[in-house]
Motif scaffolding. Structure first.
Motif, short mmCIF file in Angstrom:
data_model
loop_
_atom_site.label_atom_id
_atom_site.label_comp_id
_atom_site.label_asym_id
_atom_site.label_seq_id
_atom_site.Cartn_x
_atom_site.Cartn_y
_atom_site.Cartn_z
N MET A 1 -3.50 -8.22 -81.30
CA MET A 1 -4.01 -9.49 -81.80
C MET A 1 -5.52 -9.54 -81.61
SD MET A 1 -2.81 -13.25 -80.63
CE MET A 1 -2.32 -14.23 -81.99
N SER A 2 -6.24 -10.03 -82.61
CA SER A 2 -7.69 -10.09 -82.52
C SER A 2 -8.13 -11.29 -81.69
CB SER A 2 -8.30 -10.17 -83.92
OG SER A 2 -8.10 -11.45 -84.47
N ASP A 3 -9.41 -11.29 -81.31
CA ASP A 3 -9.96 -12.40 -80.54
C ASP A 3 -10.29 -13.59 -81.44
OD1 ASP A 3 -9.77 -10.99 -78.21
OD2 ASP A 3 -11.82 -10.25 -78.30
N LYS A 4 -10.35 -13.37 -82.75
CA LYS A 4 -10.70 -14.42 -83.68
C LYS A 4 -9.48 -15.30 -83.96
CE LYS A 4 -13.04 -15.13 -88.04
NZ LYS A 4 -13.80 -14.51 -89.11
N PRO A 5 -9.67 -16.63 -83.91
CA PRO A 5 -8.55 -17.52 -84.22
C PRO A 5 -7.99 -17.24 -85.61
CG PRO A 5 -10.35 -18.76 -83.27
CD PRO A 5 -10.86 -17.37 -83.53
N ARG A 6 -6.77 -17.63 -85.82
CA ARG A 6 -6.11 -17.39 -87.09
C ARG A 6 -6.71 -18.25 -88.19
NH1 ARG A 6 0.01 -16.03 -85.43
NH2 ARG A 6 -0.60 -14.71 -83.72
N GLU A 7 -6.47 -17.82 -89.41
CA GLU A 7 -6.94 -18.58 -90.56
C GLU A 7 -6.30 -19.96 -90.58
OE1 GLU A 7 -6.80 -16.52 -94.28
OE2 GLU A 7 -7.32 -14.63 -93.33
N ASN A 8 -7.01 -20.88 -91.22
CA ASN A 8 -6.50 -22.25 -91.32
C ASN A 8 -6.79 -22.78 -92.72
OD1 ASN A 8 -9.11 -23.89 -91.32
ND2 ASN A 8 -9.39 -22.62 -89.50
N ARG A 9 -6.33 -23.97 -92.97
CA ARG A 9 -6.46 -24.57 -94.29
C ARG A 9 -7.34 -25.83 -94.27
NH1 ARG A 9 -0.86 -25.22 -96.93
NH2 ARG A 9 -2.12 -25.07 -98.81
N VAL A 10 -8.22 -25.93 -93.28
CA VAL A 10 -9.07 -27.11 -93.14
C VAL A 10 -10.00 -27.25 -94.35
CG1 VAL A 10 -10.83 -28.26 -91.75
CG2 VAL A 10 -8.91 -27.12 -90.63
N ARG A 11 -10.70 -26.19 -94.71
CA ARG A 11 -11.65 -26.25 -95.83
C ARG A 11 -10.94 -26.68 -97.12
NH1 ARG A 11 -14.15 -21.29 -95.71
NH2 ARG A 11 -15.85 -22.18 -94.55
N GLU A 12 -9.81 -26.06 -97.38
CA GLU A 12 -9.03 -26.38 -98.58
C GLU A 12 -8.67 -27.87 -98.64
OE1 GLU A 12 -4.46 -25.45 -100.01
OE2 GLU A 12 -5.49 -23.98 -98.76
N HIS A 13 -8.19 -28.40 -97.54
CA HIS A 13 -7.80 -29.82 -97.50
C HIS A 13 -9.00 -30.74 -97.51
CE1 HIS A 13 -3.39 -29.70 -97.13
NE2 HIS A 13 -3.64 -28.46 -96.73
N ARG A 14 -10.08 -30.34 -96.87
CA ARG A 14 -11.30 -31.16 -96.89
C ARG A 14 -11.84 -31.28 -98.31
NH1 ARG A 14 -16.32 -29.92 -97.36
NH2 ARG A 14 -16.12 -27.73 -96.77
N LYS A 15 -11.90 -30.16 -99.01
CA LYS A 15 -12.41 -30.19 -100.38
C LYS A 15 -11.49 -31.00 -101.29
CE LYS A 15 -15.33 -26.16 -100.30
NZ LYS A 15 -15.74 -24.95 -101.02
N ALA A 16 -10.18 -30.86 -101.10
CA ALA A 16 -9.22 -31.62 -101.91
C ALA A 16 -9.38 -33.12 -101.65
CB ALA A 16 -7.79 -31.18 -101.60
N ALA A 17 -9.75 -33.48 -100.43
CA ALA A 17 -9.95 -34.89 -100.08
C ALA A 17 -11.30 -35.40 -100.58
CB ALA A 17 -9.85 -35.07 -98.56
N GLY A 18 -12.17 -34.49 -100.99
CA GLY A 18 -13.47 -34.88 -101.52
C GLY A 18 -14.43 -35.38 -100.46
N VAL A 61 -1.00 -31.25 -88.42
CA VAL A 61 -1.59 -30.09 -87.77
C VAL A 61 -0.92 -28.81 -88.27
CG1 VAL A 61 -1.90 -28.92 -85.54
CG2 VAL A 61 -2.32 -31.38 -85.73
N GLU A 62 0.40 -28.87 -88.45
CA GLU A 62 1.15 -27.69 -88.88
C GLU A 62 0.70 -27.21 -90.26
OE1 GLU A 62 2.51 -30.48 -87.70
OE2 GLU A 62 3.61 -29.88 -85.93
N VAL A 63 0.30 -28.14 -91.12
CA VAL A 63 -0.18 -27.76 -92.45
C VAL A 63 -1.59 -27.15 -92.34
CG1 VAL A 63 -0.92 -28.69 -94.69
CG2 VAL A 63 1.27 -29.38 -93.70
N LEU A 64 -2.43 -27.75 -91.53
CA LEU A 64 -3.81 -27.25 -91.40
C LEU A 64 -3.88 -25.91 -90.66
CD1 LEU A 64 -5.89 -30.42 -90.51
CD2 LEU A 64 -5.65 -29.30 -92.72
N PHE A 65 -3.01 -25.75 -89.67
CA PHE A 65 -3.05 -24.56 -88.82
C PHE A 65 -1.67 -23.91 -88.78
CE2 PHE A 65 -6.23 -27.58 -87.39
CZ PHE A 65 -7.38 -26.80 -87.39
N PRO A 66 -1.25 -23.28 -89.89
CA PRO A 66 0.10 -22.69 -89.93
C PRO A 66 0.22 -21.50 -88.98
CG PRO A 66 -1.13 -22.10 -91.90
CD PRO A 66 -1.98 -23.07 -91.14
N LEU A 67 1.39 -21.36 -88.41
CA LEU A 67 1.66 -20.21 -87.55
C LEU A 67 1.92 -19.00 -88.42
CD1 LEU A 67 4.03 -21.73 -84.85
CD2 LEU A 67 1.63 -21.11 -84.59
#
Length: 71
Positions: A1-18, A61-67
């Motif tokens: 496992m890398s030291d970098k946190p896993r990908e998330n969907r924050v940017r996608e949801h932020r942009k969708a929210a405008g 949280v589960e949507v923004l930071f999926p396992l």
């Protein structure tokens, strides 16, 4: 496992929210740079911040930071 946190969907949801990174930062009570780091996967937010971001974006949280069970 890398030291970098896993990908998330924050940017996608932020942009969708405008909303901007600065607006999301205000809602989360953090700096815009913190949002940049979260969106880039360079910083894993605390549970409290993850909950605040999810609330501000109208999701969970589960949507923004999926396992990812592969890692």
């Amino acid at each position: 496992m890398s030291d970098k946190p896993r990908e998330n969907r924050v940017r996608e949801h932020r942009k969708a929210a405008g909303i901007t990174q600065a607006e999301l930062a205000r809602a989360g009570g953090v700096s815009r740079q913190s949002i940049v780091s979260v969106e880039g996967g360079d910083y894993a937010p605390s549970v409290y911040l993850a909950l605040r971001l999810a609330a501000a974006l109208g999701t969970t949280v589960e949507v923004l930071f999926p396992l990812n069970e592969e890692g």
